[in-house]
Write a protein that holds these residues in place. Structure first.
Motif, PDB file in Angstrom:
ATOM      1  N   THR A   1       0.852  -1.362  -0.256  1.00  0.00           N
ATOM      2  CA  THR A   1      -0.064   0.120   0.044  1.00  0.00           C
ATOM      3  C   THR A   1       0.924   1.105  -0.251  1.00  0.00           C
ATOM      4  O   THR A   1       0.479   2.159  -0.852  1.00  0.00           O
ATOM      5  N   ASP A   2       1.755   1.387   0.820  1.00  0.00           N
ATOM      6  CA  ASP A   2       2.956   2.303   0.803  1.00  0.00           C
ATOM      7  C   ASP A   2       3.508   2.559  -0.611  1.00  0.00           C
ATOM      8  O   ASP A   2       3.352   3.876  -0.953  1.00  0.00           O
ATOM      9  N   LEU A   3       3.992   1.543  -1.186  1.00  0.00           N
ATOM     10  CA  LEU A   3       4.639   1.548  -2.466  1.00  0.00           C
ATOM     11  C   LEU A   3       3.696   2.262  -3.510  1.00  0.00           C
ATOM     12  O   LEU A   3       4.069   3.121  -4.188  1.00  0.00           O
ATOM     13  N   CYS A   4       2.523   1.746  -3.616  1.00  0.00           N
ATOM     14  CA  CYS A   4       1.441   2.055  -4.544  1.00  0.00           C
ATOM     15  C   CYS A   4       1.084   3.473  -4.539  1.00  0.00           C
ATOM     16  O   CYS A   4       0.648   4.333  -5.166  1.00  0.00           O
ATOM     17  N   PHE A   5       1.006   3.891  -2.991  1.00  0.00           N
ATOM     18  CA  PHE A   5       0.426   5.360  -2.640  1.00  0.00           C
ATOM     19  C   PHE A   5       1.718   6.140  -3.163  1.00  0.00           C
ATOM     20  O   PHE A   5       1.070   7.366  -3.669  1.00  0.00           O
ATOM     21  N   ARG A   6       2.933   5.757  -2.662  1.00  0.00           N
ATOM     22  CA  ARG A   6       3.993   6.883  -3.297  1.00  0.00           C
ATOM     23  C   ARG A   6       3.926   6.824  -4.758  1.00  0.00           C
ATOM     24  O   ARG A   6       4.331   8.209  -5.459  1.00  0.00           O
ATOM     25  N   ALA A   7       3.522   5.691  -5.514  1.00  0.00           N
ATOM     26  CA  ALA A   7       3.322   5.759  -6.897  1.00  0.00           C
ATOM     27  C   ALA A   7       2.037   6.902  -7.511  1.00  0.00           C
ATOM     28  O   ALA A   7       2.562   7.696  -8.469  1.00  0.00           O
ATOM     29  N   TRP A   8       1.182   6.643  -6.763  1.00  0.00           N
ATOM     30  CA  TRP A   8      -0.042   7.708  -7.041  1.00  0.00           C
ATOM     31  C   TRP A   8       0.395   9.015  -6.761  1.00  0.00           C
ATOM     32  O   TRP A   8       0.175  10.033  -7.436  1.00  0.00           O
ATOM     33  N   ARG A   9       1.243   9.260  -5.637  1.00  0.00           N
ATOM     34  CA  ARG A   9       1.665  10.723  -5.154  1.00  0.00           C
ATOM     35  C   ARG A   9       2.504  11.153  -6.298  1.00  0.00           C
ATOM     36  O   ARG A   9       2.493  12.429  -6.723  1.00  0.00           O
ATOM     37  N   ARG A  10       3.313  10.536  -7.154  1.00  0.00           N
ATOM     38  CA  ARG A  10       4.194  10.952  -8.018  1.00  0.00           C
ATOM     39  C   ARG A  10       3.513  11.174  -9.493  1.00  0.00           C
ATOM     40  O   ARG A  10       4.074  11.375 -10.496  1.00  0.00           O
ATOM     41  N   GLY A  11       2.337  11.018  -9.667  1.00  0.00           N
ATOM     42  CA  GLY A  11       1.470  11.172 -10.730  1.00  0.00           C
ATOM     43  C   GLY A  11       1.395   9.795 -11.616  1.00  0.00           C
ATOM     44  O   GLY A  11       0.729   9.819 -12.602  1.00  0.00           O
ATOM     45  N   PHE A  12       1.626   8.855 -11.133  1.00  0.00           N
ATOM     46  CA  PHE A  12       1.675   7.631 -11.811  1.00  0.00           C
ATOM     47  C   PHE A  12       0.063   6.715 -11.526  1.00  0.00           C
ATOM     48  O   PHE A  12      -0.665   7.436 -10.549  1.00  0.00           O
TER      49      PHE A  12
END
Length: 319
Positions: A200-211
């Motif tokens: 969840t942390d990894l994917c949230f960071r991806a969302w955060r960066r615009g992915f």
């Protein structure tokens, strides 16, 4: 059919003794052979003490074995991704089996450069249960101060028309990942070891960066839930680990003052009310989280600098 080759990265710990690794490898072997492609299979062995390594060498000699000296749990995926040679990596546990046609629907989404990861529809290992249970896309929302993630059941997905339609997902665990983006994000954060909330942390960071993160129901795998973790940890230990990492996620990733105000308002109730019922796991988890607050806050600063989307924007995209 896609001509893209992938790396399967399979995490294993005592999978032969648990009677799950042979089925997992057999399903991947069948899929690879039917594809006619030069897919790469890497088994990351987390210091198994059973016959896992010899079983792989005998029954699946085409697989590369990355033998680690100790059990690093889920963050060992980082080692597998770093060792892979393909642009897309398929993230699997040893307690999963894949359908022969599960790969193509996942790969179809990677024509979009914004896609970070694509997850399949996950059904129970026991196929007799499959029509009744299952894990679809993941959603996330704030509830009484905590970020609550929820995977939609088979019935929910069917009711919402999500058994045939892809959509955004808050996170995925098993599935296909863009290797370059994964490594650029640093992969799964070891601070969340041994398990829970790291994906969840990894994917949230991806969302955060615009992915974006995608759920693709046309791709199906079968999972024996907690096939490994339930043998390694007791139930109360898993609850404390989950509690610790839930706080880590909040401290590292949530910047909204409104969300944080709710978190701190409800925190005493979250920690102390369960004690009235003999449940100390939430308090134990919080105490463990406090011990790691320094490194988490350092990573929080890094995340804030890299942010392209705000908290509410991410949550509003996944309903």
């Amino acid at each position: 059919m896609s001509s893209r080759e992938v790396s399967f990265v399979i995490l294993n710990y005592n999978g032969v003794a648990l009677q799950i690794l042979p089925d997992c490898l057999a399903s991947v072997k069948k899929m690879v052979e039917q594809s006619g492609m030069d897919h790469e299979v890497i088994v990351v062995d987390n210091g198994s003490t059973d016959d896992s390594v010899s079983h792989i060498k005998t029954h699946f000699p085409a697989a590369r074995i990355l033998a680690l000296p100790e059990n690093r749990f889920v963050t060992s995926y980082n080692d597998g991704f770093s060792a892979s040679t393909k642009e897309i990596c398929i993230f699997l546990n040893n307690d999963m089996i894949v359908n022969p046609d599960f790969l193509e629907p996942l790969l179809a989404h990677f024509t979009n450069d914004q896609v970070f990861a694509v997850g399949p529809f996950i059904l129970p290992w026991d196929k007799a249960e499959a029509p009744h249970f299952g894990i679809g896309r993941s959603t996330g929302r704030l509830r009484f101060g905590y970020i609550k993630t929820q995977e939609e059941s088979y019935e929910q997905a069917n009711r919402m028309g999500l058994l045939t339609k892809s959509s955004y997902s808050f996170h995925v665990a098993a599935g296909a990942y863009d290797k370059k983006k994964y490594l650029a994000l640093g992969g799964l954060d070891p601070l969340f070891s041994p398990c829970y909330w790291e994906d969840t942390d990894l994917c949230f960071r991806a969302w955060r960066r615009g992915f974006t993160v995608i759920y693709e129901p046309k791709s199906v795998i079968h999972h024996k839930h907690q096939g490994t973790t339930s043998r390694v940890f007791k139930k109360r230990q898993l609850k404390a680990i989950m509690g610790k990492n839930r706080h880590f996620f909040m401290w590292k990733n949530i910047f909204s003052m409104r969300y944080l105000a709710q978190y701190f308002f409800f925190l005493p109730f979250r920690l102390f009310v369960p004690l009235l019922y003999g449940n100390a796991a939430p308090l134990i988890g919080f105490i463990r989280a406090l011990k790691g607050i320094g490194p988490i806050l350092a990573k929080r600063r890094d995340e804030k600098k890299a942010a392209k989307r705000r908290d509410w924007e991410i949550f509003s995209m996944i309903r």
